[in-house]
Design a protein around this motif. Structure first.
Motif, PDB file in Angstrom:
ATOM      1  N   ARG A  98       0.847  -1.178   0.000  1.00 37.10           N
ATOM      2  CA  ARG A  98       0.000   0.000   0.000  1.00 37.10           C
ATOM      3  C   ARG A  98       0.884   1.229   0.000  1.00 37.10           C
ATOM      4  O   ARG A  98       1.693   1.423   0.907  1.00 37.10           O
ATOM      5  CB  ARG A  98      -0.935   0.009   1.205  1.00 37.10           C
ATOM      6  CG  ARG A  98      -1.893   1.197   1.245  1.00 37.10           C
ATOM      7  CD  ARG A  98      -3.016   0.933   2.238  1.00 37.10           C
ATOM      8  NE  ARG A  98      -3.851  -0.163   1.792  1.00 37.10           N
ATOM      9  CZ  ARG A  98      -4.760  -0.766   2.567  1.00 37.10           C
ATOM     10  NH1 ARG A  98      -4.916  -0.384   3.821  1.00 37.10           N
ATOM     11  NH2 ARG A  98      -5.486  -1.759   2.075  1.00 37.10           N
ATOM     12  N   LYS A  99       0.726   2.043  -1.031  1.00 32.05           N
ATOM     13  CA  LYS A  99       1.537   3.231  -1.210  1.00 32.05           C
ATOM     14  C   LYS A  99       0.673   4.476  -1.107  1.00 32.05           C
ATOM     15  O   LYS A  99      -0.389   4.546  -1.721  1.00 32.05           O
ATOM     16  CB  LYS A  99       2.233   3.182  -2.574  1.00 32.05           C
ATOM     17  CG  LYS A  99       3.186   4.318  -2.845  1.00 32.05           C
ATOM     18  CD  LYS A  99       3.891   4.121  -4.180  1.00 32.05           C
ATOM     19  CE  LYS A  99       4.841   5.267  -4.482  1.00 32.05           C
ATOM     20  NZ  LYS A  99       5.538   5.072  -5.769  1.00 32.05           N
ATOM     21  N   ALA A 100       1.128   5.431  -0.309  1.00 31.30           N
ATOM     22  CA  ALA A 100       0.368   6.649  -0.082  1.00 31.30           C
ATOM     23  C   ALA A 100       1.117   7.855  -0.628  1.00 31.30           C
ATOM     24  O   ALA A 100       2.193   8.196  -0.150  1.00 31.30           O
ATOM     25  CB  ALA A 100       0.092   6.839   1.404  1.00 31.30           C
ATOM     26  N   LEU A 101       0.546   8.500  -1.614  1.00 30.05           N
ATOM     27  CA  LEU A 101       1.040   9.768  -2.128  1.00 30.05           C
ATOM     28  C   LEU A 101      -0.094  10.778  -1.967  1.00 30.05           C
ATOM     29  O   LEU A 101      -0.367  11.220  -0.860  1.00 30.05           O
ATOM     30  CB  LEU A 101       1.491   9.637  -3.579  1.00 30.05           C
ATOM     31  CG  LEU A 101       2.749   8.801  -3.804  1.00 30.05           C
ATOM     32  CD1 LEU A 101       2.998   8.594  -5.286  1.00 30.05           C
ATOM     33  CD2 LEU A 101       3.947   9.459  -3.155  1.00 30.05           C
ATOM     34  N   ILE A 102      -0.768  11.133  -3.051  1.00 34.08           N
ATOM     35  CA  ILE A 102      -1.949  11.969  -2.936  1.00 34.08           C
ATOM     36  C   ILE A 102      -3.146  11.137  -2.499  1.00 34.08           C
ATOM     37  O   ILE A 102      -4.140  11.671  -2.017  1.00 34.08           O
ATOM     38  CB  ILE A 102      -2.264  12.704  -4.261  1.00 34.08           C
ATOM     39  CG1 ILE A 102      -2.480  11.712  -5.396  1.00 34.08           C
ATOM     40  CG2 ILE A 102      -1.124  13.666  -4.591  1.00 34.08           C
ATOM     41  CD1 ILE A 102      -2.937  12.357  -6.682  1.00 34.08           C
ATOM     42  N   ARG A 103      -3.053   9.834  -2.659  1.00 38.53           N
ATOM     43  CA  ARG A 103      -4.064   8.890  -2.204  1.00 38.53           C
ATOM     44  C   ARG A 103      -3.403   7.539  -2.003  1.00 38.53           C
ATOM     45  O   ARG A 103      -2.290   7.317  -2.477  1.00 38.53           O
ATOM     46  CB  ARG A 103      -5.216   8.772  -3.198  1.00 38.53           C
ATOM     47  CG  ARG A 103      -4.827   8.090  -4.500  1.00 38.53           C
ATOM     48  CD  ARG A 103      -5.950   8.108  -5.504  1.00 38.53           C
ATOM     49  NE  ARG A 103      -5.685   7.251  -6.651  1.00 38.53           N
ATOM     50  CZ  ARG A 103      -4.886   7.574  -7.658  1.00 38.53           C
ATOM     51  NH1 ARG A 103      -4.256   8.754  -7.656  1.00 38.53           N
ATOM     52  NH2 ARG A 103      -4.713   6.732  -8.674  1.00 38.53           N
ATOM     53  N   SER A 104      -4.090   6.650  -1.322  1.00 39.87           N
ATOM     54  CA  SER A 104      -3.570   5.310  -1.105  1.00 39.87           C
ATOM     55  C   SER A 104      -3.922   4.411  -2.280  1.00 39.87           C
ATOM     56  O   SER A 104      -5.064   4.388  -2.736  1.00 39.87           O
ATOM     57  CB  SER A 104      -4.135   4.714   0.189  1.00 39.87           C
ATOM     58  OG  SER A 104      -3.680   5.432   1.316  1.00 39.87           O
ATOM     59  N   VAL A 105      -2.935   3.674  -2.768  1.00 39.16           N
ATOM     60  CA  VAL A 105      -3.141   2.713  -3.842  1.00 39.16           C
ATOM     61  C   VAL A 105      -2.493   1.400  -3.455  1.00 39.16           C
ATOM     62  O   VAL A 105      -1.475   1.379  -2.752  1.00 39.16           O
ATOM     63  CB  VAL A 105      -2.582   3.211  -5.188  1.00 39.16           C
ATOM     64  CG1 VAL A 105      -3.351   4.439  -5.652  1.00 39.16           C
ATOM     65  CG2 VAL A 105      -1.103   3.533  -5.070  1.00 39.16           C
ATOM     66  N   ASP A 106      -3.081   0.303  -3.911  1.00 43.07           N
ATOM     67  CA  ASP A 106      -2.591  -1.035  -3.607  1.00 43.07           C
ATOM     68  C   ASP A 106      -1.951  -1.667  -4.834  1.00 43.07           C
ATOM     69  O   ASP A 106      -2.441  -1.520  -5.951  1.00 43.07           O
ATOM     70  CB  ASP A 106      -3.729  -1.931  -3.120  1.00 43.07           C
ATOM     71  CG  ASP A 106      -4.175  -1.600  -1.716  1.00 43.07           C
ATOM     72  OD1 ASP A 106      -5.376  -1.759  -1.428  1.00 43.07           O
ATOM     73  OD2 ASP A 106      -3.326  -1.191  -0.902  1.00 43.07           O
TER      74      ASP A 106
END
Length: 118
Positions: A98-106
């Motif tokens: 799970r990567k969080a930048l402007i939003r969380s993406v899997d």
């Protein structure tokens, strides 16, 4: 952005051990959670173990005391040590990041098969 490759699955007897590995590549910054999921035919994918960037771990009740999740940030690797394996652990195991930048993406790997014989 992130590519994941699982390895370490196989066929083992009940009571045996396996160590799964997940190699992450690509844009590996801003990862705040790494996890292992598993899935069997006809069932939803379930969370097995997870570890946050702060080191907090969680496990599904059925694997507590038997499985251990860990990571090596320097090598971009995630591991799942599985001991005292049971036939009920048979499933395809997936690495999840799970990567969080402007939003969380899997991000998901393709999975590795674990089969435990009785």
């Amino acid at each position: 952005q992130v590519q994941l490759a699982e390895s370490g699955g196989g066929l083992v007897q009940a009571g045996g051990s396996l160590k799964l590995s997940c190699a992450a590549s690509g844009s590996v910054s801003s990862i705040n959670r790494v996890a292992w999921y598993r899935q069997t035919p006809g069932k939803q994918r379930e969370l097995v173990a997870a570890i946050t960037s702060g080191g907090t771990t969680t496990y599904v009740d059925s694997v507590k005391g038997r499985f251990t999740i860990s990571r090596d940030n320097a090598k971009n690797m995630v591991y799942l040590q599985m001991n005292s394996l049971k036939p009920e652990d048979t499933a395809v195991y997936y690495c999840n990041v799970r990567k969080a930048l402007i939003r969380s993406v899997d991000y998901w790997g393709q999975g590795t098969q674990v089969t435990v014989s009785s």
